[in-house]
Design a protein around this motif. Structure first.
Motif, PDB file in Angstrom:
ATOM      1  N   ALA A  39       0.727  -1.285   0.378  1.00 30.41           N
ATOM      2  CA  ALA A  39       0.076   0.065  -0.225  1.00 30.41           C
ATOM      3  C   ALA A  39       0.760   0.917  -0.450  1.00 30.41           C
ATOM      4  N   TYR A  40       1.708   1.235   1.096  1.00 26.74           N
ATOM      5  CA  TYR A  40       3.076   2.510   0.890  1.00 26.74           C
ATOM      6  C   TYR A  40       3.180   2.706  -0.853  1.00 26.74           C
ATOM      7  N   ARG A  41       3.879   1.187  -1.782  1.00 32.98           N
ATOM      8  CA  ARG A  41       4.291   1.308  -2.490  1.00 32.98           C
ATOM      9  C   ARG A  41       3.672   2.639  -3.217  1.00 32.98           C
ATOM     10  N   ARG A  42       1.629   2.202  -3.737  1.00 31.82           N
ATOM     11  CA  ARG A  42       0.976   2.275  -4.798  1.00 31.82           C
ATOM     12  C   ARG A  42       1.070   4.187  -3.957  1.00 31.82           C
ATOM     13  N   VAL A  43       1.003   4.507  -3.363  1.00 30.77           N
ATOM     14  CA  VAL A  43       0.750   5.881  -3.029  1.00 30.77           C
ATOM     15  C   VAL A  43       1.520   6.846  -3.824  1.00 30.77           C
ATOM     16  N   ASN A  44       1.309   8.252  -4.890  1.00 27.07           N
ATOM     17  CA  ASN A  44       1.749   8.234  -5.422  1.00 27.07           C
ATOM     18  C   ASN A  44       1.861   9.875  -4.804  1.00 27.07           C
ATOM     19  N   LEU A  45       0.984  10.544  -4.208  1.00 29.75           N
ATOM     20  CA  LEU A  45       1.502  12.216  -4.061  1.00 29.75           C
ATOM     21  C   LEU A  45       3.217  12.129  -2.845  1.00 29.75           C
ATOM     22  N   SER A  46       3.505  12.763  -3.165  1.00 27.99           N
ATOM     23  CA  SER A  46       4.812  12.322  -2.065  1.00 27.99           C
ATOM     24  C   SER A  46       5.030  12.741  -0.249  1.00 27.99           C
ATOM     25  N   GLN A  47       3.821  13.620   0.228  1.00 25.61           N
ATOM     26  CA  GLN A  47       3.160  13.969   1.748  1.00 25.61           C
ATOM     27  C   GLN A  47       2.855  12.704   2.204  1.00 25.61           C
ATOM     28  N   LEU A  48       2.345  12.864   1.256  1.00 24.08           N
ATOM     29  CA  LEU A  48       1.118  10.688   1.789  1.00 24.08           C
ATOM     30  C   LEU A  48       2.379   9.753   2.122  1.00 24.08           C
ATOM     31  N   ARG A  49       3.236   9.827   0.634  1.00 27.39           N
ATOM     32  CA  ARG A  49       4.021   8.718   0.405  1.00 27.39           C
ATOM     33  C   ARG A  49       5.360   8.790   1.662  1.00 27.39           C
ATOM     34  N   GLN A  50       5.960   9.982   2.712  1.00 25.04           N
ATOM     35  CA  GLN A  50       6.172   9.886   3.516  1.00 25.04           C
ATOM     36  C   GLN A  50       5.802   9.523   4.649  1.00 25.04           C
ATOM     37  N   CYS A  51       4.451   9.668   4.738  1.00 22.83           N
ATOM     38  CA  CYS A  51       3.378   9.430   6.054  1.00 22.83           C
ATOM     39  C   CYS A  51       2.923   8.294   6.431  1.00 22.83           C
ATOM     40  N   ALA A  52       3.238   7.624   5.040  1.00 26.18           N
ATOM     41  CA  ALA A  52       3.225   6.085   4.563  1.00 26.18           C
ATOM     42  C   ALA A  52       3.931   5.355   5.160  1.00 26.18           C
ATOM     43  N   LEU A  53       5.138   5.524   4.893  1.00 24.30           N
ATOM     44  CA  LEU A  53       6.409   5.304   5.345  1.00 24.30           C
ATOM     45  C   LEU A  53       6.743   5.258   6.583  1.00 24.30           C
ATOM     46  N   THR A  54       6.330   6.486   7.236  1.00 26.98           N
ATOM     47  CA  THR A  54       6.643   6.508   8.587  1.00 26.98           C
ATOM     48  C   THR A  54       5.689   5.464   9.394  1.00 26.98           C
ATOM     49  N   LEU A  55       3.882   5.542   8.873  1.00 26.12           N
ATOM     50  CA  LEU A  55       3.331   4.858   9.519  1.00 26.12           C
ATOM     51  C   LEU A  55       3.825   3.259   9.596  1.00 26.12           C
ATOM     52  N   TRP A  56       4.083   2.973   8.691  1.00 25.87           N
ATOM     53  CA  TRP A  56       4.393   1.735   8.435  1.00 25.87           C
ATOM     54  C   TRP A  56       5.586   0.691   8.834  1.00 25.87           C
ATOM     55  N   LEU A  57       6.522   2.236   8.829  1.00 21.10           N
ATOM     56  CA  LEU A  57       7.983   1.092   9.805  1.00 21.10           C
ATOM     57  C   LEU A  57       7.353   1.413  11.250  1.00 21.10           C
ATOM     58  N   PHE A  58       6.158   1.964  11.648  1.00 16.90           N
ATOM     59  CA  PHE A  58       5.727   1.798  13.203  1.00 16.90           C
ATOM     60  C   PHE A  58       5.118   0.538  13.086  1.00 16.90           C
ATOM     61  N   ILE A  59       4.514   0.018  12.385  1.00 15.19           N
ATOM     62  CA  ILE A  59       4.062  -0.841  12.627  1.00 15.19           C
ATOM     63  C   ILE A  59       4.723  -2.120  12.146  1.00 15.19           C
ATOM     64  N   VAL A  60       6.098  -2.365  11.420  1.00 18.20           N
ATOM     65  CA  VAL A  60       7.244  -3.571  11.709  1.00 18.20           C
ATOM     66  C   VAL A  60       7.617  -3.299  12.896  1.00 18.20           C
ATOM     67  N   LEU A  61       8.677  -2.049  13.333  1.00 17.17           N
ATOM     68  CA  LEU A  61       9.421  -2.020  14.321  1.00 17.17           C
ATOM     69  C   LEU A  61       8.458  -2.717  15.737  1.00 17.17           C
ATOM     70  N   PHE A  62       6.676  -2.209  15.706  1.00 13.89           N
ATOM     71  CA  PHE A  62       5.908  -2.927  17.301  1.00 13.89           C
ATOM     72  C   PHE A  62       5.241  -4.524  16.620  1.00 13.89           C
ATOM     73  N   SER A  63       5.944  -4.536  15.965  1.00 13.85           N
ATOM     74  CA  SER A  63       5.072  -6.096  15.292  1.00 13.85           C
ATOM     75  C   SER A  63       6.267  -7.001  15.472  1.00 13.85           C
ATOM     76  N   TYR A  64       8.002  -6.931  15.788  1.00 15.33           N
ATOM     77  CA  TYR A  64       8.843  -8.291  15.877  1.00 15.33           C
ATOM     78  C   TYR A  64       9.384  -7.441  17.001  1.00 15.33           C
ATOM     79  N   PHE A  65       9.056  -6.777  18.369  1.00 15.86           N
ATOM     80  CA  PHE A  65       9.546  -6.075  19.007  1.00 15.86           C
ATOM     81  C   PHE A  65      10.073  -7.601  20.694  1.00 15.86           C
TER      82      PHE A  65
END
Length: 93
Positions: A39-65
Protein backbone atom coordinates in the motif's frame (compact mmCIF):
# COMPACT_ATOMS: atom_id res chain seq x y z
CA UNK A 1 3.24 -24.01 41.96
CA UNK A 2 6.07 -21.85 40.75
CA UNK A 3 5.45 -18.59 38.88
CA UNK A 4 7.23 -18.47 35.55
CA UNK A 5 8.97 -15.23 34.63
CA UNK A 6 8.75 -14.81 30.89
CA UNK A 7 11.43 -12.54 29.44
CA UNK A 8 9.96 -11.91 26.02
CA UNK A 9 6.57 -11.73 24.38
CA UNK A 10 7.09 -14.68 22.00
CA UNK A 11 7.84 -16.95 24.96
CA UNK A 12 4.80 -15.57 26.82
CA UNK A 13 2.63 -16.15 23.76
CA UNK A 14 4.06 -19.63 23.30
CA UNK A 15 3.22 -20.41 26.93
CA UNK A 16 -0.34 -19.07 26.68
CA UNK A 17 -1.56 -20.24 23.24
CA UNK A 18 1.06 -22.72 22.10
CA UNK A 19 2.84 -23.14 18.81
CA UNK A 20 -0.28 -22.75 16.60
CA UNK A 21 -1.20 -19.46 18.28
CA UNK A 22 2.32 -18.09 17.98
CA UNK A 23 2.46 -19.10 14.31
CA UNK A 24 -0.95 -17.51 13.67
CA UNK A 25 0.04 -14.19 15.31
CA UNK A 26 3.33 -14.04 13.42
CA UNK A 27 1.53 -14.88 10.15
CA UNK A 28 -0.99 -12.09 10.83
CA UNK A 29 1.75 -9.54 11.53
CA UNK A 30 3.78 -10.64 8.50
CA UNK A 31 0.72 -10.34 6.24
CA UNK A 32 -0.02 -6.89 7.65
CA UNK A 33 3.57 -5.79 7.03
CA UNK A 34 3.61 -7.07 3.45
CA UNK A 35 0.24 -5.54 2.55
CA UNK A 36 1.22 -2.30 4.28
CA UNK A 37 4.40 -2.12 2.22
CA UNK A 38 2.45 -2.74 -0.96
CA UNK A 39 0.00 0.00 0.00
CA UNK A 40 2.88 2.37 0.77
CA UNK A 41 4.36 1.74 -2.69
CA UNK A 42 1.01 2.56 -4.37
CA UNK A 43 0.74 6.06 -2.85
CA UNK A 44 1.44 8.72 -5.48
CA UNK A 45 1.65 12.02 -3.59
CA UNK A 46 5.04 12.61 -1.96
CA UNK A 47 3.65 13.99 1.33
CA UNK A 48 1.27 11.06 1.74
CA UNK A 49 4.05 8.68 0.73
CA UNK A 50 6.29 9.98 3.53
CA UNK A 51 3.43 9.63 6.00
CA UNK A 52 2.75 6.10 4.77
CA UNK A 53 6.43 5.17 5.16
CA UNK A 54 6.51 6.50 8.72
CA UNK A 55 3.37 4.62 9.71
CA UNK A 56 4.61 1.45 8.00
CA UNK A 57 7.90 1.64 9.94
CA UNK A 58 5.88 2.08 13.15
CA UNK A 59 4.02 -1.14 12.30
CA UNK A 60 7.22 -3.04 11.48
CA UNK A 61 9.02 -1.97 14.65
CA UNK A 62 6.15 -2.84 16.95
CA UNK A 63 5.24 -6.10 15.22
CA UNK A 64 8.50 -7.89 15.88
CA UNK A 65 9.89 -6.12 18.97
CA UNK A 66 11.08 -9.10 21.04
CA UNK A 67 11.71 -7.84 24.59
CA UNK A 68 9.09 -5.33 25.65
CA UNK A 69 5.97 -6.02 23.67
CA UNK A 70 4.05 -2.78 23.22
CA UNK A 71 0.94 -4.45 21.81
CA UNK A 72 0.22 -5.72 25.35
CA UNK A 73 -0.21 -2.11 26.46
CA UNK A 74 -3.68 -0.74 25.65
CA UNK A 75 -2.88 2.74 24.23
CA UNK A 76 -0.08 1.48 21.98
CA UNK A 77 -2.31 -1.32 20.74
CA UNK A 78 -4.90 1.24 19.63
CA UNK A 79 -2.25 3.37 17.89
CA UNK A 80 -0.86 0.27 16.16
CA UNK A 81 -4.17 -0.75 14.61
CA UNK A 82 -5.01 2.88 13.78
CA UNK A 83 -1.69 3.21 11.92
CA UNK A 84 -2.35 -0.06 10.11
CA UNK A 85 -5.77 1.14 8.98
CA UNK A 86 -4.41 4.48 7.79
CA UNK A 87 -1.58 2.86 5.81
CA UNK A 88 -3.97 0.47 4.12
CA UNK A 89 -6.36 3.30 3.13
CA UNK A 90 -3.80 5.90 1.95
CA UNK A 91 -3.56 4.61 -1.66
CA UNK A 92 -7.25 5.44 -2.13
CA UNK A 93 -6.66 9.09 -1.26
Amino acid sequence: MRLIALASFPSKLLYEVGIPGLAAILALYTTLIVTGFQAYRRVNLSQLRQCALTLWLFIVLFSYFPYYYPLDVAPVNVYYWLAAGIVLRLPEL
